[in-house]
Design an enzyme around this catalytic site. Structure first.
Site, PDB file in Angstrom:
ATOM      1  N   TYR A 189       0.817  -1.214   0.000  1.00  0.00           N
ATOM      2  CA  TYR A 189       0.000   0.000   0.000  1.00  0.00           C
ATOM      3  C   TYR A 189       0.854   1.269   0.000  1.00  0.00           C
ATOM      4  O   TYR A 189       0.423   2.313  -0.475  1.00  0.00           O
ATOM      5  CB  TYR A 189      -0.924   0.035   1.228  1.00  0.00           C
ATOM      6  CG  TYR A 189      -2.257  -0.638   1.025  1.00  0.00           C
ATOM      7  CD1 TYR A 189      -2.327  -1.987   0.697  1.00  0.00           C
ATOM      8  CD2 TYR A 189      -3.442   0.064   1.166  1.00  0.00           C
ATOM      9  CE1 TYR A 189      -3.542  -2.608   0.521  1.00  0.00           C
ATOM     10  CE2 TYR A 189      -4.669  -0.556   0.989  1.00  0.00           C
ATOM     11  CZ  TYR A 189      -4.711  -1.890   0.668  1.00  0.00           C
ATOM     12  OH  TYR A 189      -5.922  -2.496   0.484  1.00  0.00           O
ATOM     13  N   LYS A 192       3.053 -15.234   2.158  1.00  0.00           N
ATOM     14  CA  LYS A 192       3.408 -16.140   1.065  1.00  0.00           C
ATOM     15  C   LYS A 192       4.925 -16.316   1.109  1.00  0.00           C
ATOM     16  O   LYS A 192       5.652 -15.863   0.209  1.00  0.00           O
ATOM     17  CB  LYS A 192       2.969 -15.552  -0.284  1.00  0.00           C
ATOM     18  CG  LYS A 192       1.466 -15.588  -0.530  1.00  0.00           C
ATOM     19  CD  LYS A 192       0.957 -16.895  -1.120  1.00  0.00           C
ATOM     20  CE  LYS A 192       1.443 -17.120  -2.536  1.00  0.00           C
ATOM     21  NZ  LYS A 192       0.980 -18.446  -3.052  1.00  0.00           N
ATOM     22  N   ASP A 237      -3.016 -17.984   0.295  1.00  0.00           N
ATOM     23  CA  ASP A 237      -4.020 -18.620  -0.569  1.00  0.00           C
ATOM     24  C   ASP A 237      -4.723 -19.757   0.171  1.00  0.00           C
ATOM     25  O   ASP A 237      -5.942 -19.911   0.111  1.00  0.00           O
ATOM     26  CB  ASP A 237      -3.391 -19.101  -1.891  1.00  0.00           C
ATOM     27  CG  ASP A 237      -2.147 -19.965  -1.706  1.00  0.00           C
ATOM     28  OD1 ASP A 237      -1.596 -19.997  -0.577  1.00  0.00           O
ATOM     29  OD2 ASP A 237      -1.721 -20.612  -2.679  1.00  0.00           O
ATOM     30  N   ASP A 271      -6.477  -7.085   3.741  1.00  0.00           N
ATOM     31  CA  ASP A 271      -7.597  -6.456   3.041  1.00  0.00           C
ATOM     32  C   ASP A 271      -8.490  -7.537   2.429  1.00  0.00           C
ATOM     33  O   ASP A 271      -9.703  -7.543   2.603  1.00  0.00           O
ATOM     34  CB  ASP A 271      -7.050  -5.513   1.961  1.00  0.00           C
ATOM     35  CG  ASP A 271      -8.155  -4.794   1.209  1.00  0.00           C
ATOM     36  OD1 ASP A 271      -9.100  -4.326   1.869  1.00  0.00           O
ATOM     37  OD2 ASP A 271      -8.069  -4.707  -0.027  1.00  0.00           O
ATOM     38  N   ASP A 275     -12.354  -9.161   4.012  1.00  0.00           N
ATOM     39  CA  ASP A 275     -13.613  -9.149   3.255  1.00  0.00           C
ATOM     40  C   ASP A 275     -14.201 -10.549   3.204  1.00  0.00           C
ATOM     41  O   ASP A 275     -15.416 -10.739   3.327  1.00  0.00           O
ATOM     42  CB  ASP A 275     -13.391  -8.646   1.816  1.00  0.00           C
ATOM     43  CG  ASP A 275     -13.688  -7.158   1.674  1.00  0.00           C
ATOM     44  OD1 ASP A 275     -13.525  -6.428   2.669  1.00  0.00           O
ATOM     45  OD2 ASP A 275     -14.068  -6.732   0.565  1.00  0.00           O
TER      46      ASP A 275
HETATM   47  C1  IPM Z   1     -10.577  -1.367   3.554  1.00  0.00           C
HETATM   48  C2  IPM Z   1     -10.800  -0.736   2.208  1.00  0.00           C
HETATM   49  C3  IPM Z   1      -9.648   0.234   1.924  1.00  0.00           C
HETATM   50  C4  IPM Z   1      -8.383  -0.586   1.829  1.00  0.00           C
HETATM   51  C5  IPM Z   1      -9.838   1.116   0.693  1.00  0.00           C
HETATM   52  C6  IPM Z   1     -11.128   1.920   0.769  1.00  0.00           C
HETATM   53  C7  IPM Z   1      -8.661   2.039   0.496  1.00  0.00           C
HETATM   54  O1  IPM Z   1     -10.938  -1.712   1.240  1.00  0.00           O
HETATM   55  O2  IPM Z   1     -10.476  -0.618   4.549  1.00  0.00           O
HETATM   56  O3  IPM Z   1     -10.510  -2.593   3.634  1.00  0.00           O
HETATM   57  O4  IPM Z   1      -8.054  -1.120   0.767  1.00  0.00           O
HETATM   58  O5  IPM Z   1      -7.691  -0.677   2.845  1.00  0.00           O
HETATM   59 MG    MG Z   2     -11.000  -3.710   1.993  1.00  0.00          MG
END
Ligand code: IPM
Ligand code: MG
Length: 364
Positions: A136, A187, A220, A244, A248
């Site tokens: 990042y 990884k 993975d 990240d 999710d």
């Molecule tokens: C998160 C989001 C952010 C990230 C974006 C909005 C920059 O996806 O907080 O998980 O990638 O960190």
């Molecule tokens: Mg995210």
């Protein structure tokens, strides 16, 4: 002394879910609240996704609560002006290196998951994502034109010992208050930065946290295990990008992204206080913004995390969590988690229901 909270509602559904949090904080009391702009909203007002004055406010606040950033309106902006840069700058300049993303399945929502109910009932995972390093922020980065007419895009995955150790320490400390198990994810089979990650986490474990069970997993495989047998995990610690993705994935185990709060913490200062930002894991959901459809629970639960981690107001944090649980048990649901036979409600009515449950539970 009232605690200073800076609220940054942001874009899309951010303002409407944050409005429900605001009601809740007003009810609990003890805060001095300021509001500011971040993301596309800040860009529209000031031509930058995070104004220097807002950053200065955030650095002075006892905690920051953020809604969401981004939307199609700002998609074509140059990289440096994109709404997401506002959030990333807050994380980086506040040095919020440890991002806590709990994936907790409320009993009432076990059926709302796309996974089989047995697999997720009672699930309680804590993902600790490194938040200020890795790909990042790594240099070099950019897009360059090559002499042969092609273009070349570059990002750099880079970690140092101290960056790895400080976030791993947070994970081990959390594990001690939970089931004492940490799974470190990278990884190491293809990336030197991943190999370093694995070695440093192991070294820290052997030196200071031998009482915690440590395992290592490739990212993975972790993605696969999260949907195969999610209850095998207690605390997962991983880098910025893998965190990240995996958070999710873990979020959907709980039924909806609309349920997941997060806390981003910095280092402890001399008084044992940490800089902190709390935000729902969901994004700005422009498709449903402004239509009273968004689930405010992730944002409400983020405020609960703020009470717990920044202000030691455990009783009130418990009260909020129990109120959310009660509302879900009663079948009151926003569209993302509604099931047949339940009561579909909008954002404001969900806020009403949580406040009413808090009143009932506290005998007010
Ligand atoms: C998160 C989001 C952010 C990230 C974006 C909005 C920059 O996806 O907080 O998980 O990638 O960190
Ligand atoms: Mg995210």
């Amino acid at each position: 002394m009232a605690k200073r909270v800076l609220i940054l509602p942001g874009d899309g559904i951010g303002p409407e879910v944050m409005a429900q949090v605001r009601r809740l904080l007003d009810r609990i009391g003890g805060f001095s609240i300021d509001e500011g702009l971040v993301g596309g909203a800040a860009y529209d007002a000031h031509g930058t996704p995070l104004h220097d004055d807002t950053l200065a406010e955030a650095l002075k606040a006892d905690a920051v609560l953020l809604g969401a950033v981004g939307g199609p309106k700002w998609d074509t902006l140059p990289f440096a002006d994109k709404p997401e840069r506002g959030l990333l700058r807050l994380r980086k300049d506040m040095d919020l290196f440890a991002n806590l993303r709990p994936a907790l399945v409320f009993d009432a929502l076990a059926g709302a998951s796309t996974l089989k109910t047995d697999l997720v009932r009672g699930l309680d995972i804590m993902i600790v994502r490194e938040l200020t390093g890795g790909v990042y922020f790594g240099e070099p980065r950019g897009i360059e034109a090559l002499p042969n007419g092609e273009r070349r895009g570059v990002n750099t995955q880079v970690y140092t010992t101290s960056e790895i150790v400080r976030v791993a320490r947070v994970a081990f400390e959390l594990a001690r208050k939970r089931d004492r198990r940490v799974c470190s994810v990278e990884k190491a089979n293809v990336m030197e930065s991943g190999l370093l990650w694995r070695e440093e986490v192991q070294t820290l474990h052997d030196a200071d946290y031998a009482d915690v069970a440590l395992s290592h997993m490739y990212a993975d495989n972790c993605a696969m295990q999260l949907v195969r047998q999610p209850k095998q995990f207690d605390v997962i610690v991983t880098d910025n990008l893998f965190g990240d993705l995996l958070s999710d994935c873990a979020a959907m185990l709980t039924g909806s992204l609309g349920m997941l709060p997060s806390a981003s913490l910095g280092a402890e200062d001399a008084d044992g206080r940490r800089k902190a930002l709390y935000e729902p894991v969901h994004g700005s959901a422009p498709d449903i913004a402004g239509r009273d459809k968004a689930n405010p629970m992730a944002c409400i639960l983020s405020a609960s995390m703020m009470l717990r981690y920044s202000f030691d107001r455990t009783a009130e944090a418990d009260l909020i969590d129990r109120a959310c649980q009660e509302v879900l048990n009663a079948g009151i649901r926003t569209g993302d988690i509604v099931e047949p036979g339940m009561t579909p409600v909008g954002t404001v009515a969900m806020g009403d229901a949580v406040l009413a449950a808090m009143d009932r539970l506290s005998g007010a």
